[in-house]
Scaffold this motif. Structure first.
Motif, PDB file in Angstrom:
ATOM      1  N   ASP A  37       0.809  -1.216   0.000  1.00  0.00           N
ATOM      2  CA  ASP A  37       0.000   0.000   0.000  1.00  0.00           C
ATOM      3  C   ASP A  37       0.848   1.274   0.000  1.00  0.00           C
ATOM      4  OD1 ASP A  37       0.737  -0.941   2.531  1.00  0.00           O
ATOM      5  OD2 ASP A  37      -0.775   0.261   3.549  1.00  0.00           O
ATOM      6  N   ARG A  38       2.137   1.136   0.211  1.00  0.00           N
ATOM      7  CA  ARG A  38       3.056   2.269   0.178  1.00  0.00           C
ATOM      8  C   ARG A  38       4.447   1.712  -0.083  1.00  0.00           C
ATOM      9  NH1 ARG A  38       5.609   2.594   5.193  1.00  0.00           N
ATOM     10  NH2 ARG A  38       4.684   1.191   6.696  1.00  0.00           N
ATOM     11  N   GLU A  39       5.397   2.604  -0.223  1.00  0.00           N
ATOM     12  CA  GLU A  39       6.785   2.186  -0.427  1.00  0.00           C
ATOM     13  C   GLU A  39       7.684   3.074   0.413  1.00  0.00           C
ATOM     14  OE1 GLU A  39       7.779   4.578  -4.511  1.00  0.00           O
ATOM     15  OE2 GLU A  39       6.817   2.621  -4.686  1.00  0.00           O
ATOM     16  N   VAL A  40       8.877   2.576   0.682  1.00  0.00           N
ATOM     17  CA  VAL A  40       9.854   3.301   1.484  1.00  0.00           C
ATOM     18  C   VAL A  40      11.150   3.367   0.680  1.00  0.00           C
ATOM     19  CG1 VAL A  40      11.176   3.264   3.631  1.00  0.00           C
ATOM     20  CG2 VAL A  40       8.823   2.426   3.617  1.00  0.00           C
ATOM     21  N   TRP A  41      11.729   4.556   0.605  1.00  0.00           N
ATOM     22  CA  TRP A  41      13.033   4.722  -0.027  1.00  0.00           C
ATOM     23  C   TRP A  41      14.074   4.861   1.074  1.00  0.00           C
ATOM     24  CZ3 TRP A  41      14.554   4.308  -5.017  1.00  0.00           C
ATOM     25  CH2 TRP A  41      13.551   4.248  -5.988  1.00  0.00           C
ATOM     26  N   ILE A  42      15.070   3.998   1.074  1.00  0.00           N
ATOM     27  CA  ILE A  42      16.116   3.984   2.091  1.00  0.00           C
ATOM     28  C   ILE A  42      17.410   4.509   1.468  1.00  0.00           C
ATOM     29  CG2 ILE A  42      17.459   2.538   3.672  1.00  0.00           C
ATOM     30  CD1 ILE A  42      14.457   2.640   4.345  1.00  0.00           C
ATOM     31  N   PRO A  43      17.995   5.562   2.061  1.00  0.00           N
ATOM     32  CA  PRO A  43      19.290   6.051   1.556  1.00  0.00           C
ATOM     33  C   PRO A  43      20.449   5.338   2.244  1.00  0.00           C
ATOM     34  CG  PRO A  43      18.463   7.548   3.224  1.00  0.00           C
ATOM     35  CD  PRO A  43      17.428   6.440   3.082  1.00  0.00           C
ATOM     36  N   ILE A  44      21.465   4.997   1.466  1.00  0.00           N
ATOM     37  CA  ILE A  44      22.677   4.404   2.021  1.00  0.00           C
ATOM     38  C   ILE A  44      23.847   5.209   1.465  1.00  0.00           C
ATOM     39  CG2 ILE A  44      24.056   2.318   2.319  1.00  0.00           C
ATOM     40  CD1 ILE A  44      21.520   0.730   1.507  1.00  0.00           C
ATOM     41  N   GLY A  49      36.194   5.525  -2.601  1.00  0.00           N
ATOM     42  CA  GLY A  49      37.553   5.023  -2.483  1.00  0.00           C
ATOM     43  C   GLY A  49      37.753   3.909  -1.480  1.00  0.00           C
ATOM     44  N   HIS A  50      36.727   3.578  -0.707  1.00  0.00           N
ATOM     45  CA  HIS A  50      36.864   2.520   0.298  1.00  0.00           C
ATOM     46  C   HIS A  50      36.360   1.195  -0.267  1.00  0.00           C
ATOM     47  CE1 HIS A  50      36.428   0.345   4.103  1.00  0.00           C
ATOM     48  NE2 HIS A  50      37.241   1.252   4.608  1.00  0.00           N
ATOM     49  N   SER A  51      36.926   0.096   0.213  1.00  0.00           N
ATOM     50  CA  SER A  51      36.504  -1.222  -0.279  1.00  0.00           C
ATOM     51  C   SER A  51      35.056  -1.539   0.114  1.00  0.00           C
ATOM     52  CB  SER A  51      37.444  -2.312   0.239  1.00  0.00           C
ATOM     53  OG  SER A  51      37.435  -2.347   1.651  1.00  0.00           O
ATOM     54  N   LEU A  52      34.512  -0.843   1.111  1.00  0.00           N
ATOM     55  CA  LEU A  52      33.115  -1.050   1.519  1.00  0.00           C
ATOM     56  C   LEU A  52      32.170  -0.011   0.913  1.00  0.00           C
ATOM     57  CD1 LEU A  52      33.591  -1.893   5.306  1.00  0.00           C
ATOM     58  CD2 LEU A  52      33.220  -3.460   3.400  1.00  0.00           C
ATOM     59  N   ASP A  53      32.580   0.637  -0.154  1.00  0.00           N
ATOM     60  CA  ASP A  53      31.756   1.662  -0.794  1.00  0.00           C
ATOM     61  C   ASP A  53      30.556   1.030  -1.491  1.00  0.00           C
ATOM     62  OD1 ASP A  53      30.679   3.807  -2.117  1.00  0.00           O
ATOM     63  OD2 ASP A  53      32.391   4.122  -3.434  1.00  0.00           O
ATOM     64  N   ALA A  58      27.241  -1.237  -5.926  1.00  0.00           N
ATOM     65  CA  ALA A  58      25.935  -1.278  -6.598  1.00  0.00           C
ATOM     66  C   ALA A  58      26.085  -0.892  -8.063  1.00  0.00           C
ATOM     67  CB  ALA A  58      24.957  -0.347  -5.893  1.00  0.00           C
ATOM     68  N   ASP A  59      26.882   0.121  -8.326  1.00  0.00           N
ATOM     69  CA  ASP A  59      27.125   0.559  -9.693  1.00  0.00           C
ATOM     70  C   ASP A  59      27.722  -0.572 -10.517  1.00  0.00           C
ATOM     71  OD1 ASP A  59      26.892   2.534 -11.598  1.00  0.00           O
ATOM     72  OD2 ASP A  59      28.788   3.504 -11.087  1.00  0.00           O
TER      73      ASP A  59
END
Length: 172
Positions: A37-44, A49-53, A58-59
């Motif tokens: 009934d709705r959606e949520v957008w989560i920013p991360i 330059g970090h290995s955990l980027d 995602a890209d």
């Protein structure tokens, strides 16, 4: 395997805001979003330059199979086995990989489950002083039950005790 695309994160549910360097993920189905009934957008936020980027990863992931997938396809696909075919990342494979990462950093993988990320995220945000209403919205909690996840570190307990003691010793 055919997937119900209303219950998965599709490629179209992932957006990269390069100017702010944020990965946005649209969530359409969760425990509290059972009916769509709705959606949520989560920013991360990314870490250039970090290995955990997460933005970089995602890209890369979204670009790797771009030629063969459509926007409605599963967002997290890859070659997870020896067949070399592109398949969606299933929960079991995700959990296996998560536990391996936890083991690699010297922690006990038996203490980790997929839900650990939800609890850990809420606890860490709480520890960093993120306002309660923001934690609640990021986790899509309808009630204040998320507070049970917010582990107060001993250092904050000692700090609170010290503040109380100082008040008493100052005649407050």
């Amino acid at each position: 395997v055919v997937f119900d695309t209303s219950k998965i994160i599709r490629r179209a549910d992932i957006r990269i805001d390069r100017a702010a360097y944020v990965l946005w993920v649209r969530i359409r189905r969760t425990k509290s979003l059972q009916y769509g009934d709705r959606e949520v957008w989560i920013p991360i936020h990314g870490w250039p330059g970090h290995s955990l980027d997460i933005v970089m990863w995602a890209d890369r992931a979204l670009g790797t199979y771009h030629e063969t997938q459509k926007s409605g396809d599963h967002a997290f696909a890859g070659q997870w086995d020896s067949t070399g075919t592109v398949q969606p990342l299933r929960y079991r494979e995700f959990l296996t990989r998560l536990k391996a990462l936890v083991r690699d950093i010297g922690l006990d993988p038996e203490n980790v489950a997929g839900h650990s990320l939800r609890r850990g995220g809420a606890s860490y945000a709480f520890h960093r002083g993120v306002p309660h209403e923001v934690i609640k919205q990021l986790g899509d909690w309808q009630s204040d039950c998320y507070l049970i996840y917010c582990v107060i570190p001993p250092s904050r307990m000692v700090e609170a005790s010290r503040h109380m003691f100082e008040g008493i010793t100052q005649g407050d």
